[in-house]
Scaffold this motif. Structure first.
Motif, PDB file in Angstrom:
ATOM      1  N   GLY A  20       0.856  -1.214  -0.150  1.00 39.45           N
ATOM      2  CA  GLY A  20       0.123  -0.021   0.147  1.00 39.45           C
ATOM      3  C   GLY A  20       0.833   1.223   0.123  1.00 39.45           C
ATOM      4  O   GLY A  20       0.341   2.285  -0.352  1.00 39.45           O
ATOM      5  N   ALA A  21       2.183   1.101   0.172  1.00 37.22           N
ATOM      6  CA  ALA A  21       3.162   2.395   0.161  1.00 37.22           C
ATOM      7  C   ALA A  21       3.398   2.677  -1.117  1.00 37.22           C
ATOM      8  O   ALA A  21       3.363   1.811  -2.246  1.00 37.22           O
ATOM      9  N   ARG A  22       3.714   3.945  -1.463  1.00 37.03           N
ATOM     10  CA  ARG A  22       4.202   4.203  -2.760  1.00 37.03           C
ATOM     11  C   ARG A  22       5.714   4.671  -2.661  1.00 37.03           C
ATOM     12  O   ARG A  22       6.304   5.245  -1.431  1.00 37.03           O
ATOM     13  N   ILE A  23       6.178   4.182  -3.695  1.00 39.17           N
ATOM     14  CA  ILE A  23       7.798   4.420  -3.704  1.00 39.17           C
ATOM     15  C   ILE A  23       8.123   5.635  -4.347  1.00 39.17           C
ATOM     16  O   ILE A  23       7.786   6.101  -5.503  1.00 39.17           O
ATOM     17  N   THR A  24       8.269   6.632  -3.523  1.00 39.08           N
ATOM     18  CA  THR A  24       8.681   8.062  -4.017  1.00 39.08           C
ATOM     19  C   THR A  24      10.015   8.129  -4.684  1.00 39.08           C
ATOM     20  O   THR A  24       9.916   9.135  -5.672  1.00 39.08           O
ATOM     21  N   ARG A  25      11.080   7.180  -4.376  1.00 39.60           N
ATOM     22  CA  ARG A  25      12.112   7.231  -5.128  1.00 39.60           C
ATOM     23  C   ARG A  25      13.032   5.779  -4.716  1.00 39.60           C
ATOM     24  O   ARG A  25      12.907   5.310  -3.670  1.00 39.60           O
ATOM     25  N   LEU A  26      13.534   5.164  -5.843  1.00 42.49           N
ATOM     26  CA  LEU A  26      14.226   4.095  -5.721  1.00 42.49           C
ATOM     27  C   LEU A  26      15.594   4.574  -5.913  1.00 42.49           C
ATOM     28  O   LEU A  26      16.167   5.195  -6.871  1.00 42.49           O
ATOM     29  N   GLU A  27      16.501   4.364  -4.931  1.00 41.12           N
ATOM     30  CA  GLU A  27      18.057   4.992  -4.733  1.00 41.12           C
ATOM     31  C   GLU A  27      18.746   3.696  -4.883  1.00 41.12           C
ATOM     32  O   GLU A  27      18.750   2.707  -4.127  1.00 41.12           O
ATOM     33  N   LEU A  28      19.490   3.874  -5.879  1.00 42.21           N
ATOM     34  CA  LEU A  28      20.728   2.836  -6.438  1.00 42.21           C
ATOM     35  C   LEU A  28      22.005   3.373  -6.109  1.00 42.21           C
ATOM     36  O   LEU A  28      22.425   4.359  -6.652  1.00 42.21           O
ATOM     37  N   ARG A  29      22.673   2.905  -5.187  1.00 41.11           N
ATOM     38  CA  ARG A  29      24.008   3.561  -4.760  1.00 41.11           C
ATOM     39  C   ARG A  29      25.125   2.664  -5.555  1.00 41.11           C
ATOM     40  O   ARG A  29      26.350   3.136  -5.120  1.00 41.11           O
ATOM     41  N   ARG A  30      24.926   1.803  -6.363  1.00 39.22           N
ATOM     42  CA  ARG A  30      26.048   1.342  -7.200  1.00 39.22           C
ATOM     43  C   ARG A  30      25.380   0.716  -8.600  1.00 39.22           C
ATOM     44  O   ARG A  30      24.144   0.779  -8.592  1.00 39.22           O
ATOM     45  N   GLY A  31      26.033   0.299  -9.630  1.00 41.30           N
ATOM     46  CA  GLY A  31      25.620   0.197 -10.780  1.00 41.30           C
ATOM     47  C   GLY A  31      24.984  -1.332 -10.761  1.00 41.30           C
ATOM     48  O   GLY A  31      24.226  -1.768 -11.842  1.00 41.30           O
ATOM     49  N   ASP A  32      25.471  -2.364  -9.695  1.00 40.82           N
ATOM     50  CA  ASP A  32      25.160  -3.829  -9.986  1.00 40.82           C
ATOM     51  C   ASP A  32      25.106  -4.367  -8.661  1.00 40.82           C
ATOM     52  O   ASP A  32      25.654  -3.808  -7.469  1.00 40.82           O
ATOM     53  N   LEU A  33      24.704  -5.527  -8.439  1.00 42.36           N
ATOM     54  CA  LEU A  33      24.942  -6.410  -7.308  1.00 42.36           C
ATOM     55  C   LEU A  33      25.540  -7.353  -7.885  1.00 42.36           C
ATOM     56  O   LEU A  33      26.904  -7.272  -8.580  1.00 42.36           O
ATOM     57  N   ARG A  34      25.057  -8.857  -8.025  1.00 40.70           N
ATOM     58  CA  ARG A  34      25.781  -9.737  -8.788  1.00 40.70           C
ATOM     59  C   ARG A  34      25.682  -9.430 -10.056  1.00 40.70           C
ATOM     60  O   ARG A  34      26.579  -9.825 -11.117  1.00 40.70           O
ATOM     61  N   PHE A  35      24.627  -9.020 -10.588  1.00 41.32           N
ATOM     62  CA  PHE A  35      24.333  -8.430 -12.112  1.00 41.32           C
ATOM     63  C   PHE A  35      23.923  -7.238 -12.165  1.00 41.32           C
ATOM     64  O   PHE A  35      23.514  -6.605 -11.030  1.00 41.32           O
ATOM     65  N   PRO A  36      24.091  -6.693 -13.059  1.00 39.53           N
ATOM     66  CA  PRO A  36      23.626  -5.083 -13.275  1.00 39.53           C
ATOM     67  C   PRO A  36      22.147  -4.906 -13.029  1.00 39.53           C
ATOM     68  O   PRO A  36      21.467  -5.838 -13.093  1.00 39.53           O
ATOM     69  N   PHE A  37      21.536  -3.839 -12.570  1.00 35.62           N
ATOM     70  CA  PHE A  37      20.451  -3.523 -12.182  1.00 35.62           C
ATOM     71  C   PHE A  37      19.646  -3.671 -13.573  1.00 35.62           C
ATOM     72  O   PHE A  37      20.205  -3.089 -14.667  1.00 35.62           O
ATOM     73  N   PRO A  38      18.153  -3.801 -13.620  1.00 35.71           N
ATOM     74  CA  PRO A  38      17.544  -3.828 -14.814  1.00 35.71           C
ATOM     75  C   PRO A  38      17.433  -2.459 -15.439  1.00 35.71           C
ATOM     76  O   PRO A  38      17.729  -1.211 -14.911  1.00 35.71           O
ATOM     77  N   VAL A  39      17.520  -2.245 -16.713  1.00 37.81           N
ATOM     78  CA  VAL A  39      17.605  -1.123 -17.616  1.00 37.81           C
ATOM     79  C   VAL A  39      16.505  -0.336 -17.157  1.00 37.81           C
ATOM     80  O   VAL A  39      15.394  -0.733 -17.014  1.00 37.81           O
ATOM     81  N   ASP A  40      16.675   1.005 -16.598  1.00 44.47           N
ATOM     82  CA  ASP A  40      15.724   2.051 -16.426  1.00 44.47           C
ATOM     83  C   ASP A  40      15.056   1.415 -15.031  1.00 44.47           C
ATOM     84  O   ASP A  40      13.752   1.895 -15.013  1.00 44.47           O
ATOM     85  N   PHE A  41      15.732   0.850 -14.214  1.00 47.66           N
ATOM     86  CA  PHE A  41      15.144   0.422 -12.939  1.00 47.66           C
ATOM     87  C   PHE A  41      14.163   1.384 -12.295  1.00 47.66           C
ATOM     88  O   PHE A  41      13.170   1.467 -11.729  1.00 47.66           O
ATOM     89  N   SER A  42      15.201   2.511 -11.873  1.00 47.67           N
ATOM     90  CA  SER A  42      14.418   3.516 -11.091  1.00 47.67           C
ATOM     91  C   SER A  42      13.213   4.114 -11.975  1.00 47.67           C
ATOM     92  O   SER A  42      12.309   4.564 -11.242  1.00 47.67           O
ATOM     93  N   VAL A  43      13.310   4.439 -13.054  1.00 48.34           N
ATOM     94  CA  VAL A  43      12.398   5.107 -13.803  1.00 48.34           C
ATOM     95  C   VAL A  43      11.059   4.350 -13.990  1.00 48.34           C
ATOM     96  O   VAL A  43      10.059   4.842 -13.841  1.00 48.34           O
ATOM     97  N   ARG A  44      11.167   2.906 -14.019  1.00 46.29           N
ATOM     98  CA  ARG A  44      10.040   2.272 -14.173  1.00 46.29           C
ATOM     99  C   ARG A  44       9.331   1.807 -12.768  1.00 46.29           C
ATOM    100  O   ARG A  44       8.310   1.299 -12.687  1.00 46.29           O
ATOM    101  N   VAL A  45      10.010   2.323 -11.708  1.00 43.46           N
ATOM    102  CA  VAL A  45       9.750   1.897 -10.277  1.00 43.46           C
ATOM    103  C   VAL A  45       9.253   3.103  -9.610  1.00 43.46           C
ATOM    104  O   VAL A  45       8.048   3.196  -8.716  1.00 43.46           O
ATOM    105  N   ASP A  46       9.645   4.327  -9.724  1.00 53.02           N
ATOM    106  CA  ASP A  46       9.317   5.523  -9.229  1.00 53.02           C
ATOM    107  C   ASP A  46       8.013   5.981  -9.196  1.00 53.02           C
ATOM    108  O   ASP A  46       7.373   5.870 -10.326  1.00 53.02           O
ATOM    109  N   GLY A  47       7.510   6.284  -8.071  1.00 53.91           N
ATOM    110  CA  GLY A  47       5.985   6.797  -8.140  1.00 53.91           C
ATOM    111  C   GLY A  47       5.171   5.501  -8.059  1.00 53.91           C
ATOM    112  O   GLY A  47       3.937   5.692  -7.945  1.00 53.91           O
ATOM    113  N   GLN A  48       5.368   4.408  -8.275  1.00 59.60           N
ATOM    114  CA  GLN A  48       4.613   3.172  -8.255  1.00 59.60           C
ATOM    115  C   GLN A  48       4.062   2.897  -6.728  1.00 59.60           C
ATOM    116  O   GLN A  48       4.687   2.691  -5.799  1.00 59.60           O
TER     117      GLN A  48
END
Length: 296
Positions: A20-48
DNA sequence: CCTTGAACCTGGGCGC
DNA sequence: TGCGCCCAGGTTCAAG
């Protein structure tokens, strides 16, 4: 840390705060973990808005209102924690973290829930974890899910199924039970514990639990029950807290106090009337703990 | 096909 | 105090 009971404990800890919460911002503090993050990860998640939290095997599933699902795997050392309030001071000061552990805060979900601001923080020192993003309707096509075995919870796992999987196999039970294609969600701890509960040693060939005409032997029935029980017990206890792993609210699970063999090399076997001692062997590079006296 | 071993990465613990 | 080694909840890929 995380085998199925730990991931389920994480899900239950995060759900009251995230659903029920809204993601106001997804903050990625590096470009990858084991794999790179999904393309446009923040863009596709922000505001949802987060619709619900689910779990498949050791994967945490975060369903969003736009039909996308974040798939998160915690690897060996991943954990989530919840912090109240908006981000405090020095944003992005990665090179001067306030604490040693903070440099491993890799992903921060900034949330707005019922008018309050809070953060859900993913920390993972070893970075064996990863996050993926895909349409909810396409989850079945996710490579790691396609060949996943049944969950060891409820009644979805049964001895007839395992006899089909084990028939003719010379592979040791240890490896067969760790194989996520056979059963989804078991890891080193719960495999050791389930084998001890069913008095089967980890070196035993999986195929020897199946009769010549392909039926499960009584030993396989016992193993099936032990697997279901140990997973249910561990979930009820809030999972196991070893080393760095803690629950989302900072508290500890307590199933580690119920270990019978895992990490107990040299201690007395707790099977009634058994005078054995817990031994440790290495199979495929992983430690197996068992009692040579009462496990066959 | 089956099985094992190494690789990925960081940190804690222990012996010297 | 420091160094080197071993160990750790998982998964994947190459090699035998």
């Amino acid at each position: 840390m995380p085998e199925l009971p730990e991931v389920e404990t994480v899900r239950r800890g995060l759900a009251p705060v995230m659903e029920g919460a809204r993601i106001t911002r997804l903050e990625l503090r590096r470009g990858d973990l084991r794999f790179p993050f999904p393309v446009d990860f923040s863009v596709r998640v922000d505001g949802q808005t987060i619709v619900s939290l689910g779990r498949r095997a050791k994967y945490l599933l975060i369903d969003l209102a736009n039909g996308l699902t974040i798939i998160a795997h915690l690897g060996m050392s991943g954990s989530f924690r919840i912090e109240e309030g908006a981000a405090v001071d020095v944003p992005g000061d990665f090179h001067h973290p306030r604490s040693k552990d903070e440099k491993h805060d890799h992903v921060i979900f900034h949330l707005a829930a019922a008018g309050r601001a809070l953060r859900v923080i993913y920390n993972d020192p070893r970075r064996f974890g990863f996050m993926e993003l895909m349409a909810r309707n396409d989850l079945d096509t996710y490579a790691a899910f396609r060949e996943l075995g049944p969950e060891p919870t409820g009644n979805s796992l049964d001895a007839d199924y395992l006899s089909r999987r084990f028939e003719g196999k010379s592979q040791p039970l240890k490896g067969a039970l760790l194989d996520q294609k056979n059963i989804a969600g078991l890891g080193n701890i719960y495999v050791c514990e389930a084998l001890w509960r069913s008095h089967l040693k980890p070196q035993r060939a999986a195929g020897t639990l199946v009769t010549a005409d392909g039926k499960p032997k009584p030993e396989l029935l016992a193993l099936t029950t032990a697997i279901r029980d140990v997973i249910a017990d561990a979930i009820a206890a809030g999972g196991s807290s070893l080393r760095d792993h803690i629950r989302t609210d900072g508290s500890l699970g307590y199933f580690q106090h119920s270990f019978s063999v895992y990490d107990r090399e040299g201690t007395a076997c707790s099977t009634p009337d058994c005078a054995g001692t817990v031994a440790r062997i290495v199979q495929s590079g992983r430690s197996s703990f068992y009692c040579d006296r009462c496990q066959h």
